[in-house]
Design an enzyme around this catalytic site. Structure first.
Site, PDB file in Angstrom:
ATOM      1  N   ASP A   1       1.381 -17.745  -4.830  1.00 18.62           N
ATOM      2  CA  ASP A   1       1.834 -16.579  -5.576  1.00 18.62           C
ATOM      3  C   ASP A   1       0.607 -15.897  -6.183  1.00 18.62           C
ATOM      4  O   ASP A   1       0.363 -15.982  -7.385  1.00 18.62           O
ATOM      5  CB  ASP A   1       2.821 -17.019  -6.661  1.00 18.62           C
ATOM      6  CG  ASP A   1       3.446 -15.834  -7.397  1.00 18.62           C
ATOM      7  OD1 ASP A   1       3.323 -14.697  -6.897  1.00 18.62           O
ATOM      8  OD2 ASP A   1       4.047 -16.051  -8.472  1.00 18.62           O
TER       9      ASP A   1
ATOM     10  N   GLU B   1       2.448 -10.171   0.172  1.00 15.31           N
ATOM     11  CA  GLU B   1       2.719  -8.742   0.179  1.00 15.31           C
ATOM     12  C   GLU B   1       4.220  -8.500   0.283  1.00 15.31           C
ATOM     13  O   GLU B   1       5.001  -9.379   0.668  1.00 15.31           O
ATOM     14  CB  GLU B   1       1.996  -8.045   1.338  1.00 15.31           C
ATOM     15  CG  GLU B   1       2.050  -6.521   1.226  1.00 15.31           C
ATOM     16  CD  GLU B   1       1.046  -5.806   2.116  1.00 15.31           C
ATOM     17  OE1 GLU B   1       0.838  -4.597   1.911  1.00 15.31           O
ATOM     18  OE2 GLU B   1       0.463  -6.446   3.008  1.00 15.31           O
TER      19      GLU B   1
ATOM     20  N   ASP C   1       0.851  -1.186   0.000  1.00 11.14           N
ATOM     21  CA  ASP C   1       0.000   0.000   0.000  1.00 11.14           C
ATOM     22  C   ASP C   1       0.886   1.235   0.000  1.00 11.14           C
ATOM     23  O   ASP C   1       2.114   1.147  -0.014  1.00 11.14           O
ATOM     24  CB  ASP C   1      -0.927  -0.012   1.222  1.00 11.14           C
ATOM     25  CG  ASP C   1      -0.156   0.151   2.529  1.00 11.14           C
ATOM     26  OD1 ASP C   1      -0.270   1.218   3.156  1.00 11.14           O
ATOM     27  OD2 ASP C   1       0.563  -0.780   2.911  1.00 11.14           O
TER      28      ASP C   1
END
Length: 542
Positions: A516, A525, A172
């Site tokens: 994956d 992440e 993010d």
């Protein structure tokens, strides 16, 4: 259920595939004097050969040990040792008709991977345009989040405050002080332990006259420190905002398209303590390059340290309307680290007394598995590597023994695991912890040099780059069959097939459940704290 002949053939075929021989090896390769070990599942032969890739000549032959069953992977796996192979070149392992991926033996075998993994930090920059080339592909984004940020809840009004800069935290685009802590701490340790090899590392960073005299490795850390200054409250209280984010996560868009308002949250004592530690480390490591800047770092650290003294109880930040990453953590380990770094930066006994008093209350002063939520190791490592007559002799001896004991446990784990993995736990982000355990090994090796610590470090590299259950690299763009679908907004939104390069993904929650998949943020992440561990690991073997 009726089983037809075709169904029976399919069942037999699947069972056969499940038992097929597979060779897992560090796909990056080895230095000539490294321990060289590979793993073979269900070996179809009792011997192996090492083949020189250029000429197809067999250079080594040997026997395969009896396979060992390991329950977490539910496999029988044999380990083969070819340490005696030292001649530079490219090779593969052959067992029966099965071949491994090609690997290289060279003194510089890890050099390009170190470059790529550290340059990944630059590519994470927020507030400015970045670009970089990897394997012929250009990755770039425009300047982003130049409106950072707003103080949301002072007097019921939104007030603007400069918060531009720093690194995006993970997949993010938020920026978090606590997660910056373990990241910056690990990167500064990388510099302190290996600066003789890092001082000339050219990261191809954009020119900046104000930092021209800094080595590139420190320039990149300084980009984060410049931002961290902005997280300290401007009222002189020393309080430090816990994070700077939107109220909720953005969709999978490029960072320059993320135009939602972003806010400084309230302060926390953990963020404030981590700020103290980072600024103290910055003052030490930057001083020879810019004394004025170093003084500013130390002055900021002292103000926030005083804040900690005035607020001895743990203070959580107010999550309120924010659904972005919490990074809530008890602050005892953060305060321990802060005291250690202030002592190292100033030599003043008040900080040493604070650290030793806190350390004396801890039964187990060194952690085997550690991350942003337990940064005490950073304080302990600084303390034990800077022996001083002012230290409590008995406490120092206890800590030194603990450091070595934990490192020995890591060595034992790598020797016993069929894939050389240093820890037997699996959890969100454990690949980053695996990489970070190289710091434990290096500190032990500095205190009590022993090649077993180096061998275990090489084993960690091997595990992360292909000698694992999956036979795959866990780092984008590097090694054999690397991750293609990390949980990363840039990689998802840029229309380029291959993801942004050099990033370690979090890994499985069990030995066999890693996937994956972009959507699986808990498995795939990327994050700055895990990345810093990878940088340290690759620097330690260069």
């Amino acid at each position: 259920m009726k089983i037809t002949f075709l169904n029976l053939l399919l069942i037999i075929s699947i069972a056969s595939c499940a038992q097929k021989t597979s060779i897992k090896v560090n796909s990056l390769g080895f230095r000539p004097n490294d321990a060289k070990i590979a793993s073979v599942t269900q070996p179809a032969a009792s011997t192996f050969s090492i083949v020189y890739n250029q000429t197809q000549e067999i250079v080594i032959e040997g026997n395969i040990n009896q396979p060992v069953y390991q329950s977490d992977v539910n496999e029988k796996v044999a380990r083969i040792n070819f340490t005696k192979l030292k001649q530079p070149g490219k090779y593969y392992i052959k067992v029966g008709d099965v071949k491994s991926s090609v690997f290289e033996i060279s003194e510089d075998v890890y050099k390009s991977s170190l470059y790529t993994s550290m340059r990944a930090m630059y590519l994470w920059r927020c507030g400015e345009a970045v670009e970089g080339e990897h394997n012929g592909q250009m990755y770039k984004h425009a300047a982003c989040h130049t409106d950072d940020g707003y103080i949301a809840y002072e007097d019921g009004k939104e007030q603007k405050k400069d918060g531009v800069g720093g690194w995006h935290d993970a997949g993010d685009y938020g920026k978090y002080t606590v997660n910056a802590g373990v990241t910056v701490g690990a990167l500064f340790l990388t510099w302190e332990h290996f600066n003789d090899k890092l001082s000339n590392l050219d990261l191809q960073l954009p020119s900046d006259e104000s930092n021209a005299h800094f080595p590139d490795f420190l320039k990149e850390i300084k980009y984060e420190i410049d931002w961290l200054f902005k997280m300290q409250y401007t009222d002189g209280s020393g309080r430090v905002s816990h994070k700077l984010t939107r109220k909720n996560f953005s969709g999978f868009i490029m960072p320059e398209e993320d135009n939602e308002k972003r806010y400084f949250t309230t302060w926390s004592s953990a963020a404030t303590a981590d700020f103290v530690a980072m600024m103290a480390m910055a003052s030490r490591n930057f001083r020879q390059y810019d004394e004025t800047y170093a003084d500013s770092c130390l002055a900021a650290a002292k103000v926030s340290y005083q804040c900690l003294l005035e607020h001895p109880m743990h203070v959580k930040f107010e999550q309120g309307e924010f659904s972005t990453g919490g990074y809530q953590t008890d602050d005892s380990d953060d305060r321990l680290w802060a005291a250690s770094e202030m002592w190292l930066a100033t030599g003043e006994k008040q900080y040493l007394d604070d650290f030793e008093q806190r350390l004396s209350a801890i039964e187990n002063p060194v952690e085997l598995n550690w991350d942003w939520g337990n940064v005490g190791n950073l304080g302990v490592f600084g303390y034990v590597l800077h022996a001083d007559e002012a230290q409590n002799e008995e406490l120092y001896r206890k800590v030194k023994e603990a450091v070595i004991s934990i490192a020995d446990a890591i060595v034992s784990n790598t020797q016993q695991d069929v894939y050389g993995r240093p820890m037997d736990k699996y959890f969100w982000g454990c690949n980053g912890t695996v990489a970070r355990q190289s710091i434990n090994l290096s500190v032990a090796n500095l205190l009590k040099p022993d090649k077993k610590y180096i061998d275990a470090t090489v084993s960690i590299v091997g595990h992360l780059f292909g000698c694992n259950y999956y036979g795959r690299s866990f780092v984008t763009g590097l090694g054999v069959n690397p991750p293609m679908f990390p949980h990363s907004r840039r990689s998802a939104a840029d229309s380029i097939e291959a993801p942004w390069p050099g990033y370690i993904v979090g890994g499985g929650h069990t030995a066999t459940d890693w996937v994956d998949k972009e959507a699986s943020y808990s498995h795939n992440e990327i994050a700055i704290n895990w990345q810093a561990g990878l940088v340290y690991l690759l620097a330690s073997v260069n």
